[in-house]
Write a protein that holds these residues in place. Structure first.
Motif, PDB file in Angstrom:
ATOM      1  N   ILE A 115       0.827  -1.190   0.000  1.00 49.83           N
ATOM      2  CA  ILE A 115       0.000   0.000   0.000  1.00 49.83           C
ATOM      3  C   ILE A 115       0.869   1.250   0.000  1.00 49.83           C
ATOM      4  O   ILE A 115       1.815   1.373   0.777  1.00 49.83           O
ATOM      5  CB  ILE A 115      -0.937   0.014   1.221  1.00 49.83           C
ATOM      6  CG1 ILE A 115      -1.917  -1.160   1.135  1.00 49.83           C
ATOM      7  CG2 ILE A 115      -1.702   1.327   1.304  1.00 49.83           C
ATOM      8  CD1 ILE A 115      -2.828  -1.131  -0.073  1.00 49.83           C
ATOM      9  N   SER A 116       0.531   2.173  -0.907  1.00 46.81           N
ATOM     10  CA  SER A 116       1.201   3.464  -0.994  1.00 46.81           C
ATOM     11  C   SER A 116       0.232   4.540  -0.537  1.00 46.81           C
ATOM     12  O   SER A 116      -0.898   4.615  -1.020  1.00 46.81           O
ATOM     13  CB  SER A 116       1.657   3.731  -2.434  1.00 46.81           C
ATOM     14  OG  SER A 116       2.128   5.053  -2.580  1.00 46.81           O
ATOM     15  N   ILE A 117       0.656   5.365   0.428  1.00 47.16           N
ATOM     16  CA  ILE A 117      -0.162   6.462   0.931  1.00 47.16           C
ATOM     17  C   ILE A 117       0.437   7.777   0.452  1.00 47.16           C
ATOM     18  O   ILE A 117       1.597   8.080   0.731  1.00 47.16           O
ATOM     19  CB  ILE A 117      -0.245   6.446   2.469  1.00 47.16           C
ATOM     20  CG1 ILE A 117      -0.844   5.127   2.964  1.00 47.16           C
ATOM     21  CG2 ILE A 117      -1.087   7.622   2.979  1.00 47.16           C
ATOM     22  CD1 ILE A 117      -0.910   5.008   4.474  1.00 47.16           C
ATOM     23  N   THR A 126       2.872   3.063   8.448  1.00 41.14           N
ATOM     24  CA  THR A 126       2.895   2.072   9.530  1.00 41.14           C
ATOM     25  C   THR A 126       1.543   1.380   9.596  1.00 41.14           C
ATOM     26  O   THR A 126       0.505   2.009   9.388  1.00 41.14           O
ATOM     27  CB  THR A 126       3.195   2.744  10.879  1.00 41.14           C
ATOM     28  OG1 THR A 126       4.474   3.363  10.822  1.00 41.14           O
ATOM     29  CG2 THR A 126       3.206   1.719  12.007  1.00 41.14           C
ATOM     30  N   ALA A 127       1.558   0.090   9.899  1.00 45.88           N
ATOM     31  CA  ALA A 127       0.323  -0.672  10.098  1.00 45.88           C
ATOM     32  C   ALA A 127       0.181  -1.022  11.577  1.00 45.88           C
ATOM     33  O   ALA A 127       1.141  -1.477  12.219  1.00 45.88           O
ATOM     34  CB  ALA A 127       0.319  -1.939   9.258  1.00 45.88           C
ATOM     35  N   LEU A 128      -1.010  -0.781  12.107  1.00 40.84           N
ATOM     36  CA  LEU A 128      -1.338  -1.114  13.482  1.00 40.84           C
ATOM     37  C   LEU A 128      -2.444  -2.162  13.487  1.00 40.84           C
ATOM     38  O   LEU A 128      -3.260  -2.228  12.566  1.00 40.84           O
ATOM     39  CB  LEU A 128      -1.821   0.115  14.242  1.00 40.84           C
ATOM     40  CG  LEU A 128      -0.992   1.403  14.153  1.00 40.84           C
ATOM     41  CD1 LEU A 128      -1.686   2.525  14.922  1.00 40.84           C
ATOM     42  CD2 LEU A 128       0.410   1.177  14.676  1.00 40.84           C
ATOM     43  N   LEU A 129      -2.482  -2.966  14.527  1.00 39.87           N
ATOM     44  CA  LEU A 129      -3.595  -3.871  14.775  1.00 39.87           C
ATOM     45  C   LEU A 129      -4.181  -3.496  16.122  1.00 39.87           C
ATOM     46  O   LEU A 129      -3.502  -3.591  17.142  1.00 39.87           O
ATOM     47  CB  LEU A 129      -3.150  -5.332  14.769  1.00 39.87           C
ATOM     48  CG  LEU A 129      -4.255  -6.369  15.025  1.00 39.87           C
ATOM     49  CD1 LEU A 129      -5.319  -6.314  13.935  1.00 39.87           C
ATOM     50  CD2 LEU A 129      -3.671  -7.776  15.147  1.00 39.87           C
ATOM     51  N   ASN A 130      -5.423  -3.002  16.108  1.00 37.32           N
ATOM     52  CA  ASN A 130      -6.068  -2.493  17.319  1.00 37.32           C
ATOM     53  C   ASN A 130      -5.206  -1.443  18.010  1.00 37.32           C
ATOM     54  O   ASN A 130      -5.067  -1.423  19.234  1.00 37.32           O
ATOM     55  CB  ASN A 130      -6.397  -3.638  18.273  1.00 37.32           C
ATOM     56  CG  ASN A 130      -7.444  -4.578  17.731  1.00 37.32           C
ATOM     57  OD1 ASN A 130      -8.383  -4.139  17.055  1.00 37.32           O
ATOM     58  ND2 ASN A 130      -7.302  -5.868  17.989  1.00 37.32           N
ATOM     59  N   GLY A 131      -4.598  -0.575  17.188  1.00 34.51           N
ATOM     60  CA  GLY A 131      -3.826   0.538  17.718  1.00 34.51           C
ATOM     61  C   GLY A 131      -2.405   0.227  18.102  1.00 34.51           C
ATOM     62  O   GLY A 131      -1.714   1.100  18.640  1.00 34.51           O
ATOM     63  N   LEU A 171       5.271   8.206   8.589  1.00 33.82           N
ATOM     64  CA  LEU A 171       5.504   9.523   8.011  1.00 33.82           C
ATOM     65  C   LEU A 171       4.400   9.889   7.029  1.00 33.82           C
ATOM     66  O   LEU A 171       3.927  11.013   7.008  1.00 33.82           O
ATOM     67  CB  LEU A 171       6.875   9.550   7.323  1.00 33.82           C
ATOM     68  CG  LEU A 171       7.319  10.870   6.698  1.00 33.82           C
ATOM     69  CD1 LEU A 171       8.819  11.034   6.839  1.00 33.82           C
ATOM     70  CD2 LEU A 171       6.931  10.974   5.227  1.00 33.82           C
ATOM     71  N   SER A 172       3.989   8.945   6.198  1.00 29.20           N
ATOM     72  CA  SER A 172       2.969   9.236   5.193  1.00 29.20           C
ATOM     73  C   SER A 172       1.561   8.987   5.697  1.00 29.20           C
ATOM     74  O   SER A 172       0.598   9.570   5.190  1.00 29.20           O
ATOM     75  CB  SER A 172       3.209   8.380   3.949  1.00 29.20           C
ATOM     76  OG  SER A 172       3.127   7.003   4.270  1.00 29.20           O
ATOM     77  N   LEU A 628       8.060  11.186  11.240  1.00 30.75           N
ATOM     78  CA  LEU A 628       9.275  10.438  10.888  1.00 30.75           C
ATOM     79  C   LEU A 628       8.917   9.010  10.534  1.00 30.75           C
ATOM     80  O   LEU A 628       7.854   8.499  10.880  1.00 30.75           O
ATOM     81  CB  LEU A 628      10.318  10.478  11.999  1.00 30.75           C
ATOM     82  CG  LEU A 628      10.098   9.769  13.336  1.00 30.75           C
ATOM     83  CD1 LEU A 628      10.260   8.258  13.252  1.00 30.75           C
ATOM     84  CD2 LEU A 628      11.085  10.300  14.364  1.00 30.75           C
ATOM     85  N   ALA A 629       9.821   8.377   9.836  1.00 31.90           N
ATOM     86  CA  ALA A 629       9.756   6.939   9.566  1.00 31.90           C
ATOM     87  C   ALA A 629      11.170   6.416   9.692  1.00 31.90           C
ATOM     88  O   ALA A 629      12.085   6.916   9.036  1.00 31.90           O
ATOM     89  CB  ALA A 629       9.194   6.654   8.177  1.00 31.90           C
TER      90      ALA A 629
END
Length: 888
Positions: A115-117, A126-131, A171-172, A628-629
């Protein structure tokens, strides 16, 4: 005037209403000025969401829920909601994400995965699962979304602007995958889904599967007078992998008769078959004995197994020093047709297997006492990735000639001498060796602990103040095992090992054999191992310890007698990164020097979000902050190779990773206008600007090599190629979206609706990659234009939806063994998906569903820097599913 007077009291004046904005901006500007390395992020705490009655009415309810999430957010967000328990709108999460404004996806194995944002690569999100931040099964931080079954995800929120209370943001942007909260439902819910699957390409190779299945079941219930909630879900996918591919490795310089032109480095054609089996299990236990305390334990586990058989031919051309080129036709410096002499084709039958395990635990506890709210959250996630590629090579005894003509596009017309499908003509061996195995293994672990406290004000422009601290520890280890193995006997194929002939794009049919039989009959035992010293630099360990503290003021007031909400805050992020690996001193030294390297740094990341509600359901949003990333994990590895340009003498050289990298950093501004039509639709226009203060490039720079004691060096100063922090630049874009049922136009269109969006992104940043020489290439993931259109119909039990996503050319990543990716140009494409459904009135809760992914069988094409230098062409076929859903 008391500036902390209750904003909800009558008679509030203009000066009073402006004071929280001024205070928030003052905090923001002060934090921005205090440190030049700050970041932004954004999310909403799921624990704050009120209990809602879930009404499932299919496509329109899913759209309305997603619109409500967008409307009620303090920042700029996009959202996806499930149509039903265990039923997201698409066959994968990534497919749904790719339809959102400002987002798009790169296809891998025929499905959206990366996935590109907002025109950036997956490394910057960044991907989170339930935050909670998640580990990955890739060699980097980028989450592979096919590890998360869509049937087990209840909703997804994509945050484009920042919130100081969100830890682990990108970052994105930040993608938060959310499982269901069982106490959010008012009653028990049971759902079962069964679907059969077929690929339209059929059986393209011996023994290839072209059918599969998807099965899922979900159970949600409440007990003990609704103080205990339980949710359990299981999903299994058995998906056929089918593709046909032609590839030109690259275009490189060839000089003859004083003229230098671009010629193919090599070509190959493959037929890939196999299957993917993924089992996913989700469980949630929620305990809320009273309004002052709640405790939620959620568990997620998936197992992903993949097997691919790759049959075809590879022909080194310019890459083979013996090959010459004649009869060339040159167009714009490229030899588009000609004859390659003395070629040595290799017939290859390979087997790739992959075994991924992903596990995540989270325990959230929420305490309320009067105006105080405390949260303690503990989590652990682990990914275990194993991969094995077994290669068996064969060929003819004599070299051949190859005529080629690229006049018709990506797949040239070829004329290759010799026969390659007859066992008597083919023997095991060739310039790629006889047999080889690569077996990388990666383990990624992440533990985090978080505590926060919030105080709610009874009156004033700020509704609450929140402060918190998070500690996370991450460790990723890569071990790369490999070995070559030699044939027994003359390398001929027994009759019972041969499957027949494999048809290929452009090239003649090639011999197909059963890999297990050939391994048993033609080879002895082999054991993959770390190749010392030559393969040792592929092995590394990376450790990160990140401490995050934050404070945030939540704004809830008025501006010009109209509601104004939002937040202002700052994060302080301290990072301690290190890597343990080896430095390989190349021939004639041929030894290893263990090393550990790393860096500590601190960032101050302010963020500001304002949402101003205007009359007639209009909202104007403003966001600003610093983000940041952290660097890719494969870039942070400390492994190096050093040597001399003439082996035993010459100037020093080196290449490898860099454990002292700083992160990508950016300042950003966002402005959005949204107009809502009750609960059913909206239009929006948004603009963003990102000033990337730095970027990470692979570059060659001078370096002192005296510490490596390279005897024979003519100088201590040489060149080192490795990732380095460099100058950033501007990234900006516009996003437009509309979602509406068409009955607002005419009652005759009741049941019909559309959602559509368009994104336009530009950047002045150019990066370097050694494959493209001195050429500047665009930011990876950036398509200048992205369009999405979905038309749907839902009424009286019937439902239909057709969706199209389109993106312009971009630079993407093509994956290799063990996560070794390389950049390439990807041609823009248009992908169309279809979904048809019917709810049976005779049996409440029973429905039938038919889906087609890639309805038009769109190909996936790549090129090498310029469209007149085609690289890859792949056809994946249509993915068709038919099945039943039943809900109690």
């Amino acid at each position: 005037m008391n500036i902390f007077a209750n904003k909800r009291t009558a008679g509030s004046g203009l000066v009073f209403q402006l004071s929280p904005v001024a205070a928030g901006c003052a905090i923001f500007v002060s934090a921005m000025a205090g440190n030049a390395s700050a970041q932004t992020a954004v999310t909403e705490a799921a624990a704050d969401a009120p209990i809602q009655t879930v009404q499932v009415t299919g496509i329109r309810r899913a759209i309305e829920n997603a619109i409500a999430t967008k409307r009620d957010a303090n920042g700029i967000v996009e959202a996806i909601s499930s149509e039903d328990i265990g039923k997201l709108p698409d066959i994968s999460i990534a497919e749904s994400l790719a339809r959102l404004p400002g987002l798009t996806a790169q296809r891998v194995n025929g499905q959206a995965q990366q996935i590109s944002i907002r025109g950036t690569s997956g490394d910057l999100s960044t991907a989170l699962l339930n935050g909670r931040e998640q580990v990955s099964t890739s060699a980097n931080r980028t989450v592979e979304y096919d590890q998360y079954p869509s049937e087990l995800i209840n909703a997804v929120t994509v945050y484009k602007t920042g919130d100081a209370a969100v830890v682990g943001q990108g970052l994105s942007g930040t993608v938060d995958l959310q499982t269901i909260k069982p106490l959010s439902l008012r009653e028990r819910a049971i759902s079962v889904n069964v679907r059969g699957e077929k690929n339209s390409k059929g059986e393209v190779s011996a023994g290839s599967p072209d059918t599969g299945s998807r099965v899922s079941a979900s159970y949600v219930d409440q007990f003990a007078n609704r103080t205990i909630g339980v949710a359990i879900g299981y999903a299994r996918q058995d998906k056929p992998n089918v593709s046909e591919q032609f590839e030109t490795w690259d275009w490189v310089d060839y000089t003859a008769n004083g003229q230098t032109v671009k010629v193919p480095k090599g070509i190959k054609a493959l037929a890939t078959t196999g299957n993917q089996v993924r089992d996913g299990l989700m469980g949630v236990l929620e305990y809320r004995p009273n309004k002052n305390f709640s405790s939620t334990l959620d568990v997620y586990h998936s197992r992903f197994d993949q097997e691919e058989i790759r049959r075809g031919m590879e022909i080194p051309l310019k890459d083979d020093g013996t090959v010459g080129f004649t009869n060339g036709r040159i167009v714009n410096g490229v030899m588009v047709s000609g004859t390659a002499t003395d070629v040595n084709p290799v017939v290859r039958n390979n087997r790739m297997t992959r075994d991924d395990k992903l596990t995540a635990f989270g325990w959230n506890n929420r305490f309320t006492s009067g105006d105080w709210v405390g949260i303690i959250d503990l989590s652990h996630s682990k990914a275990d990735h194993k991969e094995e590629l077994v290669e068996i090579n064969a060929g003819r005894a004599t070299r051949q000639t190859l005529g080629f003509d690229y006049g018709n596009g990506a797949i040239p017309a070829l004329n290759l001498s010799g026969a390659y499908a007859t066992p008597a003509d083919i023997r095991i061996g060739g310039q790629f060796g006889e047999g080889y195995v690569n077996a990388p293994h990666m383990v990624d672990k992440l533990d985090s602990a978080r505590a926060s406290v919030e105080y709610k004000f009874a009156e004033g422009p700020f509704s609450s103040v929140e402060a918190g601290f998070n500690l996370s520890k991450r460790s990723k280890e890569k071990q790369h095992l490999e070995t070559g193995f030699s044939k027994i006997g003359d390398g001929s194929f027994a009759a019972n090992a041969v499957n027949g002939a494999q048809s290929l794009y452009a090239l003649p049919n090639t011999l197909s054999w059963d890999i297990n039989t050939v391994l048993a009959q033609n080879f002895g035992p082999y054991t993959p191992a770390i190749l010392v010293p030559w393969g040792a630099t592929k092995n590394w360990t990376i450790d990160e310890k990140v401490k995050t503290g934050y404070v945030k003021l939540n704004i809830d007031t008025e501006l010009m007698a109209m509601p104004l909400r939002g937040n202002v805050g700052v994060q302080v992020v301290k990072t301690d990164q290190s890597s343990t690996a080896n430095t390989l001193r190349a021939w004639p030294f041929a030894d290893l020097v263990p090393l550990t390297d790393g860096k500590k740094y601190t960032d101050y990341l302010p963020s500001l979000n304002l949402a101003w509600s205007l009359p007639n359901d209009q909202v104007v949003r403003f966001g600003a902050g610093r983000t940041l990333a952290r660097a890719r994990l494969d870039q942070l590895n400390a492994a190096l190779e050093v040597g001399l340009t003439q082996q035993s003498t010459g100037t020093p050289y080196g290449n490898g990773g860099n454990a002292q990298l700083d992160p990508w950093r950016a300042n950003q501004l966002d402005l959005s206008y949204e107009k809502y039509f009750a609960k059913t639709g909206y239009v929006s226009a948004a603009g963003f600007y990102k000033d990337l203060k730095s970027y990470i490039y692979n570059i060659t720079v001078p370096r002192d090599f005296s510490e490596y004691r390279l005897a024979g060096a003519t100088s201590n100063i040489g060149t080192m190629n490795q990732p380095k922090n460099g100058e950033g630049g501007r990234l900006s874009g516009l996003e437009f979206a509309v979602s509406t049922p068409l009955n607002v136009i005419s009652p005759m269109l009741d049941g019909f609706g559309v959602t559509a969006n368009a994104s336009f992104t530009s950047s002045e940043i150019g990066i370097k990659d050694q494959r493209f020489g001195t050429m500047d290439i665009p930011l990876p993931g950036l398509s200048k234009r992205v369009f999405n259109l979905t038309a749907y119909y839902e009424k009286e039990g019937y439902s239909a939806r057709i969706s199209q996503r389109r993106r312009s050319d971009f630079v993407g990543e093509i994956g290799g063994i063990g996560g070794a990716n390389e950049l390439t140009f990807v041609k823009g494409d248009t992908v169309v998906d279809l979904q048809l459904g019917y709810d049976f009135p005779q049996v409440k809760g029973l429905s039938v569903l038919f889906q087609v992914n890639n309805l038009t069988d769109t190909d996936f094409q790549t090129y090498a820097g310029s469209p007149d230098r085609p690289r890859g062409y792949v056809k994946y076929g249509r993915q068709m599913l038919l099945g039943l859903n039943y809900k109690l």
